[in-house]
Design a protein around this motif. Structure first.
Motif, PDB file in Angstrom:
ATOM      1  N   PHE A  50      40.463  38.182  41.002  1.00 17.14           N
ATOM      2  CA  PHE A  50      40.241  36.520  39.674  1.00 17.14           C
ATOM      3  C   PHE A  50      40.252  35.032  40.437  1.00 17.14           C
ATOM      4  CE2 PHE A  50      39.995  40.129  36.551  1.00 17.14           C
ATOM      5  CZ  PHE A  50      38.567  39.795  35.792  1.00 17.14           C
ATOM      6  N   THR A  51      39.725  34.737  40.729  1.00 17.03           N
ATOM      7  CA  THR A  51      39.992  33.430  41.063  1.00 17.03           C
ATOM      8  C   THR A  51      39.828  32.289  40.385  1.00 17.03           C
ATOM      9  OG1 THR A  51      40.418  31.935  42.723  1.00 17.03           O
ATOM     10  CG2 THR A  51      37.834  33.607  42.169  1.00 17.03           C
ATOM     11  N   THR A  52      39.666  31.383  40.066  1.00 17.82           N
ATOM     12  CA  THR A  52      39.083  29.720  39.727  1.00 17.82           C
ATOM     13  C   THR A  52      37.905  29.001  40.769  1.00 17.82           C
ATOM     14  OG1 THR A  52      40.941  27.976  40.551  1.00 17.82           O
ATOM     15  CG2 THR A  52      41.564  28.733  39.155  1.00 17.82           C
TER      16      THR A  52
ATOM     17  N   VAL B 287      37.258  31.991  49.946  1.00 17.77           N
ATOM     18  CA  VAL B 287      36.669  33.146  49.028  1.00 17.77           C
ATOM     19  C   VAL B 287      36.102  34.583  48.885  1.00 17.77           C
ATOM     20  CG1 VAL B 287      35.218  34.420  46.693  1.00 17.77           C
ATOM     21  CG2 VAL B 287      36.918  32.079  46.791  1.00 17.77           C
ATOM     22  N   TYR B 288      34.679  33.510  50.471  1.00 26.03           N
ATOM     23  CA  TYR B 288      33.906  34.782  51.216  1.00 26.03           C
ATOM     24  C   TYR B 288      35.334  35.410  52.268  1.00 26.03           C
ATOM     25  CZ  TYR B 288      31.474  36.018  55.136  1.00 26.03           C
ATOM     26  OH  TYR B 288      31.255  36.270  56.661  1.00 26.03           O
ATOM     27  N   GLN B 289      36.330  34.444  52.975  1.00 26.81           N
ATOM     28  CA  GLN B 289      36.677  35.710  54.242  1.00 26.81           C
ATOM     29  C   GLN B 289      38.011  36.554  52.950  1.00 26.81           C
ATOM     30  OE1 GLN B 289      36.348  34.892  57.465  1.00 26.81           O
ATOM     31  NE2 GLN B 289      35.543  33.697  57.353  1.00 26.81           N
ATOM     32  N   LEU B 290      38.702  35.912  51.778  1.00 28.00           N
ATOM     33  CA  LEU B 290      39.204  36.857  51.369  1.00 28.00           C
ATOM     34  C   LEU B 290      38.011  38.005  50.729  1.00 28.00           C
ATOM     35  CD1 LEU B 290      40.712  34.326  48.438  1.00 28.00           C
ATOM     36  CD2 LEU B 290      41.719  36.115  50.732  1.00 28.00           C
ATOM     37  N   THR B 291      36.764  38.074  50.547  1.00 28.80           N
ATOM     38  CA  THR B 291      36.353  39.266  50.344  1.00 28.80           C
ATOM     39  C   THR B 291      36.068  40.096  51.394  1.00 28.80           C
ATOM     40  OG1 THR B 291      35.467  38.057  48.490  1.00 28.80           O
ATOM     41  CG2 THR B 291      33.634  39.656  49.379  1.00 28.80           C
ATOM     42  N   LYS B 292      35.505  39.069  52.925  1.00 27.30           N
ATOM     43  CA  LYS B 292      35.299  40.213  53.786  1.00 27.30           C
ATOM     44  C   LYS B 292      36.812  40.800  54.717  1.00 27.30           C
ATOM     45  CE  LYS B 292      33.473  39.535  58.400  1.00 27.30           C
ATOM     46  NZ  LYS B 292      32.752  38.516  59.567  1.00 27.30           N
ATOM     47  N   THR B 293      37.302  39.894  54.497  1.00 22.25           N
ATOM     48  CA  THR B 293      39.002  40.856  54.516  1.00 22.25           C
ATOM     49  C   THR B 293      39.003  41.981  54.224  1.00 22.25           C
ATOM     50  OG1 THR B 293      39.758  38.693  55.614  1.00 22.25           O
ATOM     51  CG2 THR B 293      41.436  40.634  55.817  1.00 22.25           C
ATOM     52  N   LEU B 294      39.151  41.441  52.823  1.00 20.43           N
ATOM     53  CA  LEU B 294      39.252  42.871  52.095  1.00 20.43           C
ATOM     54  C   LEU B 294      38.503  43.797  51.924  1.00 20.43           C
ATOM     55  CD1 LEU B 294      40.805  44.157  49.250  1.00 20.43           C
ATOM     56  CD2 LEU B 294      38.698  43.499  48.268  1.00 20.43           C
ATOM     57  N   TRP B 295      36.946  43.777  52.425  1.00 21.40           N
ATOM     58  CA  TRP B 295      36.678  45.908  52.034  1.00 21.40           C
ATOM     59  C   TRP B 295      36.696  45.270  53.905  1.00 21.40           C
ATOM     60  CZ3 TRP B 295      35.497  47.984  48.840  1.00 21.40           C
ATOM     61  CH2 TRP B 295      35.024  47.135  47.656  1.00 21.40           C
ATOM     62  N   GLU B 296      37.026  44.785  55.079  1.00 16.11           N
ATOM     63  CA  GLU B 296      36.910  44.909  56.354  1.00 16.11           C
ATOM     64  C   GLU B 296      37.924  46.277  56.262  1.00 16.11           C
ATOM     65  OE1 GLU B 296      36.199  41.584  58.690  1.00 16.11           O
ATOM     66  OE2 GLU B 296      33.883  41.394  58.475  1.00 16.11           O
ATOM     67  N   HIS B 297      39.230  46.291  55.439  1.00 16.50           N
ATOM     68  CA  HIS B 297      39.958  46.961  55.594  1.00 16.50           C
ATOM     69  C   HIS B 297      40.118  47.556  54.210  1.00 16.50           C
ATOM     70  CE1 HIS B 297      41.518  44.516  59.418  1.00 16.50           C
ATOM     71  NE2 HIS B 297      40.911  43.215  58.673  1.00 16.50           N
ATOM     72  N   ILE B 298      40.040  48.303  53.985  1.00 23.82           N
ATOM     73  CA  ILE B 298      39.676  48.719  52.214  1.00 23.82           C
ATOM     74  C   ILE B 298      40.280  50.240  53.333  1.00 23.82           C
ATOM     75  CG2 ILE B 298      37.593  49.632  52.753  1.00 23.82           C
ATOM     76  CD1 ILE B 298      39.298  48.688  49.616  1.00 23.82           C
ATOM     77  N   ASP B 299      39.687  51.024  54.277  1.00 23.86           N
ATOM     78  CA  ASP B 299      40.101  52.406  54.605  1.00 23.86           C
ATOM     79  C   ASP B 299      41.618  52.188  54.911  1.00 23.86           C
ATOM     80  OD1 ASP B 299      38.361  53.093  53.994  1.00 23.86           O
ATOM     81  OD2 ASP B 299      37.160  53.003  56.677  1.00 23.86           O
TER      82      ASP B 299
ATOM     83  N   GLY C 186      28.672  42.000  33.360  1.00 24.25           N
ATOM     84  CA  GLY C 186      28.862  40.580  33.320  1.00 24.25           C
ATOM     85  C   GLY C 186      29.025  39.277  34.155  1.00 24.25           C
ATOM     86  N   LEU C 187      30.446  39.538  34.911  1.00 32.69           N
ATOM     87  CA  LEU C 187      31.465  38.463  34.416  1.00 32.69           C
ATOM     88  C   LEU C 187      30.456  38.248  36.139  1.00 32.69           C
ATOM     89  CD1 LEU C 187      35.006  39.365  34.199  1.00 32.69           C
ATOM     90  CD2 LEU C 187      33.899  37.972  33.153  1.00 32.69           C
ATOM     91  N   PRO C 188      30.790  36.641  35.784  1.00 34.48           N
ATOM     92  CA  PRO C 188      29.706  35.704  37.327  1.00 34.48           C
ATOM     93  C   PRO C 188      30.999  36.367  38.259  1.00 34.48           C
ATOM     94  CG  PRO C 188      31.116  34.068  36.034  1.00 34.48           C
ATOM     95  CD  PRO C 188      31.215  35.637  35.552  1.00 34.48           C
ATOM     96  N   LEU C 189      30.106  36.274  39.816  1.00 29.12           N
ATOM     97  CA  LEU C 189      30.930  36.132  41.375  1.00 29.12           C
ATOM     98  C   LEU C 189      31.025  34.821  42.191  1.00 29.12           C
ATOM     99  CD1 LEU C 189      28.846  39.427  42.570  1.00 29.12           C
ATOM    100  CD2 LEU C 189      31.204  39.772  41.509  1.00 29.12           C
ATOM    101  N   HIS C 190      32.303  35.168  41.895  1.00 27.73           N
ATOM    102  CA  HIS C 190      32.368  34.135  42.774  1.00 27.73           C
ATOM    103  C   HIS C 190      31.066  33.589  44.209  1.00 27.73           C
ATOM    104  CE1 HIS C 190      33.982  30.498  45.069  1.00 27.73           C
ATOM    105  NE2 HIS C 190      34.954  30.086  44.491  1.00 27.73           N
ATOM    106  N   ASP C 191      30.968  32.189  44.023  1.00 29.17           N
ATOM    107  CA  ASP C 191      29.426  32.399  45.312  1.00 29.17           C
ATOM    108  C   ASP C 191      30.060  32.945  47.356  1.00 29.17           C
ATOM    109  OD1 ASP C 191      27.908  31.198  43.538  1.00 29.17           O
ATOM    110  OD2 ASP C 191      29.055  28.746  44.521  1.00 29.17           O
ATOM    111  N   GLY C 192      31.127  32.754  47.032  1.00 25.98           N
ATOM    112  CA  GLY C 192      31.960  33.099  48.391  1.00 25.98           C
ATOM    113  C   GLY C 192      31.620  34.476  48.586  1.00 25.98           C
TER     114      GLY C 192
END
Length: 167
Positions: free
Chosen positions: A104-106, A114-126, A149-155
């Motif tokens: 979660f974030t504000t 948020v884009y970079q956090l999301t990308k980094t998470l999934w690129e390093h999930i293994d 139904g929670l909204p996703l952040h634009d990033g």
């Protein structure tokens, strides 16, 4: 919480006495017989559940109709399968209830961060899954399903669109 049990067909407090205790305490008390059951939610495998299953406790399946009833009031519940062999003496898959792990974030946090956090998470999930076993098997596709139904952040939306998970 009493609504959860009501949706599962149990009348609280008439049918049982609820206690809110830590995982380890639940495991110990199941083993020594001072409680009859525990509803534990967490990424598996959970060490205290390993201990309980090693000492004769068993995992119980949660029926689809119970999860469906829970979702009427608590839409963040979903179905989860604990694969056979996850716990000692568990020879078959166990269907259970689950709550999604979310970050979660504000809305004040900027899109690029948020884009970079999301990308980094999934690129390093293994790699993360090797360190934290309950992260194994997570996929971006599953991450955006059953989130009540929670909204996703634009990033995050930007990243998920970039990889084809969202349109």
């Amino acid at each position: 919480m009493s609504e959860s049990f009501y949706r599962a067909g149990l009348n609280y407090p008439d049918d049982f006495q609820a206690e809110y205790i830590a995982f380890g305490d639940a495991s110990s008390r199941l083993i020594n017989g001072t409680i009859d059951g525990a509803w534990v939610m967490g990424g598996f495998p959970i060490s205290s559940i390993i201990v309980a299953c090693t000492n004769g406790c068993k995992l119980l399946t949660v029926d689809d109709d119970v999860i469906y009833e829970l979702q009427k009031t608590f839409p963040w519940y979903t179905t989860c399968i604990i694969p056979a062999g996850t716990y000692p003496n568990q020879s078959s898959d166990i269907k259970t209830s689950a709550i999604k792990m979310l970050l979660f974030t504000t809305t004040d946090l900027d899109e690029e961060t948020v884009y970079q956090l999301t990308k980094t998470l999934w690129e390093h999930i293994d790699e993360l899954g090797e360190i934290q076993r309950n992260l194994k098997g997570l996929t971006p596709q599953k991450a955006v399903q059953d989130i009540a139904g929670l909204p996703l952040h634009d990033g995050a939306i930007r990243y998920y669109k970039e990889i084809g998970v969202l349109k």
